[in-house]
Enzyme design. Structure first.
Site, PDB file in Angstrom:
ATOM      1  N   CYS A 165       6.043  -3.925  15.814  1.00  0.00           N
ATOM      2  CA  CYS A 165       5.573  -2.871  16.721  1.00  0.00           C
ATOM      3  C   CYS A 165       4.107  -3.127  17.094  1.00  0.00           C
ATOM      4  CB  CYS A 165       5.729  -1.504  16.075  1.00  0.00           C
ATOM      5  SG  CYS A 165       7.455  -1.057  15.747  1.00  0.00           S
ATOM      6  N   CYS A 203       6.214  -6.288   7.411  1.00  0.00           N
ATOM      7  CA  CYS A 203       7.297  -5.782   8.253  1.00  0.00           C
ATOM      8  C   CYS A 203       7.611  -6.805   9.336  1.00  0.00           C
ATOM      9  CB  CYS A 203       6.893  -4.448   8.889  1.00  0.00           C
ATOM     10  SG  CYS A 203       8.225  -3.658   9.822  1.00  0.00           S
ATOM     11  N   GLU A 256       0.829  -1.199   0.000  1.00  0.00           N
ATOM     12  CA  GLU A 256       0.000   0.000   0.000  1.00  0.00           C
ATOM     13  C   GLU A 256       0.865   1.252   0.000  1.00  0.00           C
ATOM     14  OE1 GLU A 256      -4.087  -1.477   2.251  1.00  0.00           O
ATOM     15  OE2 GLU A 256      -2.584  -0.394   3.404  1.00  0.00           O
ATOM     16  N   HIS A 307       8.529   6.822  20.195  1.00  0.00           N
ATOM     17  CA  HIS A 307       7.329   6.298  20.853  1.00  0.00           C
ATOM     18  C   HIS A 307       7.471   6.019  22.346  1.00  0.00           C
ATOM     19  CE1 HIS A 307       5.676   6.302  16.909  1.00  0.00           C
ATOM     20  NE2 HIS A 307       6.472   5.342  16.479  1.00  0.00           N
ATOM     21  N   GLY A 318       6.957  -1.565   6.225  1.00  0.00           N
ATOM     22  CA  GLY A 318       8.342  -1.996   6.260  1.00  0.00           C
ATOM     23  C   GLY A 318       9.264  -1.053   7.007  1.00  0.00           C
ATOM     24  N   CYS A 331      -0.837   6.749   9.789  1.00  0.00           N
ATOM     25  CA  CYS A 331       0.341   6.071  10.344  1.00  0.00           C
ATOM     26  C   CYS A 331      -0.064   4.820  11.125  1.00  0.00           C
ATOM     27  CB  CYS A 331       1.089   7.011  11.279  1.00  0.00           C
ATOM     28  SG  CYS A 331       1.801   8.429  10.428  1.00  0.00           S
TER      29      CYS A 331
END
Length: 333
Positions: free
Chosen positions: A108, A104, A84, A208, A151, A325
């Site tokens: 996460c 990926c 995408e 984060h 990724g 995101c």
């Protein structure tokens, strides 16, 4: 094919050297879909090329349009793998968010892409073709590209860099280096390597949390890269390049939005040349993680401002079509 390989091919076909530039212009600038599109080439040459070569490219499987004008695309590569990408218009500007891998492996906790698993890394042309596809769909020039899709770009370093250079190349997309941004989870050896590249590409780091225990929990793929070492390498990056990096911080209710987390973030960023993008976590179906409030995001911005750190709240584009995101997952639904 490289320019050298294409030159050799044209020589073997008895063609003048200027044909190389004509073909490359059709591929990299005009995004030709077939050799028949290359109308300034002799018909006999177009036939010869069609017999022995394939143009590759991407095929649009599906497209969604957001209320804010953003468009999300599901694109199929020649081997059937899908990724995408997102086009985000703003006035006369057009930004594109591209993927560097199908899936990926970083895992996460707040990201839908990791839940889809890892398939393979993309080639430079597969990354580049995402930008060209969006450009043609909007029928307008792309002014910036963010490598923030599916990724981890630095786990596909060489191909990511080759795509950046082709996007920057005046004979390619011709996008200024400072308008090409790579986002990494914090792969320290590659950050160091990236700082030594001659171009002025922009760097963003998905932080984060500035608390090691929290970061290990929500970003298991970078456990081996400690925050202390990340802090050190980012200092080296700034000293070497003189460029301002960005830290991305998605606020997760009850996880990384506590006072302790806020103070740790302020300490991590204090007295550094950095900009912090505060992002309210985007909802991911099936995830137990929930976004913090707008008030909490403002608290973080104000706290960072008090210690001299520039921070803004990012306006996530395309969240209504799962294009924001952390929401890309290789399928449209």
């Amino acid at each position: 094919m490289t320019k050298g390989e294409l030159t050799t091919l044209m020589e073997s076909l008895g063609q003048p050297t200027f044909r190389v530039k004509q073909v490359e212009d059709w591929i990299w600038n005009k995004n030709a879909k077939s050799f028949e599109d290359m109308t300034n080439l002799p018909k006999s040459l177009r036939a010869q090329l069609s017999e022995s070569l394939a143009l590759g490219g991407v095929e649009e499987v599906a497209r969604q349009v957001s209320e804010d004008g953003s468009r999300k695309y599901l694109l199929r590569m020649t081997d059937g793998v899908t990724v995408e990408c997102v086009g985000m218009p703003s006035g006369k500007k057009l930004a594109v968010c591209v993927s560097t891998q199908a899936g990926c492996a970083m895992g996460c906790a707040f990201c839908a892409t990791g839940g889809a698993g890892f398939t393979r890394s993309l080639t430079p042309s597969e990354i580049y073709d995402q930008v060209m596809h969006v450009r043609d769909d909007f029928n307008t020039r792309v002014t910036s590209v963010v490598f923030m899709g599916q990724g981890e770009p630095f786990m596909n370093y060489d191909n990511t860099l080759a795509a950046l250079r082709k996007l920057n190349d005046p004979e390619g997309a011709g996008i200024g280096a400072r308008h090409l941004t790579v986002s990494t989870c914090g792969v320290i050896p590659m950050i160091r390597k990236f700082s030594r590249e001659p171009e002025q590409f922009t760097l963003a780091v998905s932080l984060h949390s500035a608390v090691q225990k929290t970061r290990n929990q929500i970003m298991p793929g970078v456990k081996k890269y400690s925050l202390l070492n990340l802090y050190t390498v980012m200092g080296e990056y700034v000293d070497r390049t003189g460029r301002r990096p960005t830290y991305e911080y998605a606020l997760i209710d009850g996880v990384n939005d506590t006072r302790e987390e806020m103070e740790a973030l302020c300490d991590f960023c204090r007295d550094t040349l950095a900009h912090v993008n505060i992002i309210q976590l985007n909802n991911v179906p099936g995830s137990k993680l929930k976004p913090s409030t707008e008030r909490r995001a403002e608290d973080f911005v104000n706290a960072l401002s008090r210690v001299g750190v520039e921070a803004t709240i990012r306006n996530s584009r395309g969240s209504d079509i799962d294009a924001a995101c952390g929401q890309l997952k290789q399928r449209l639904s």
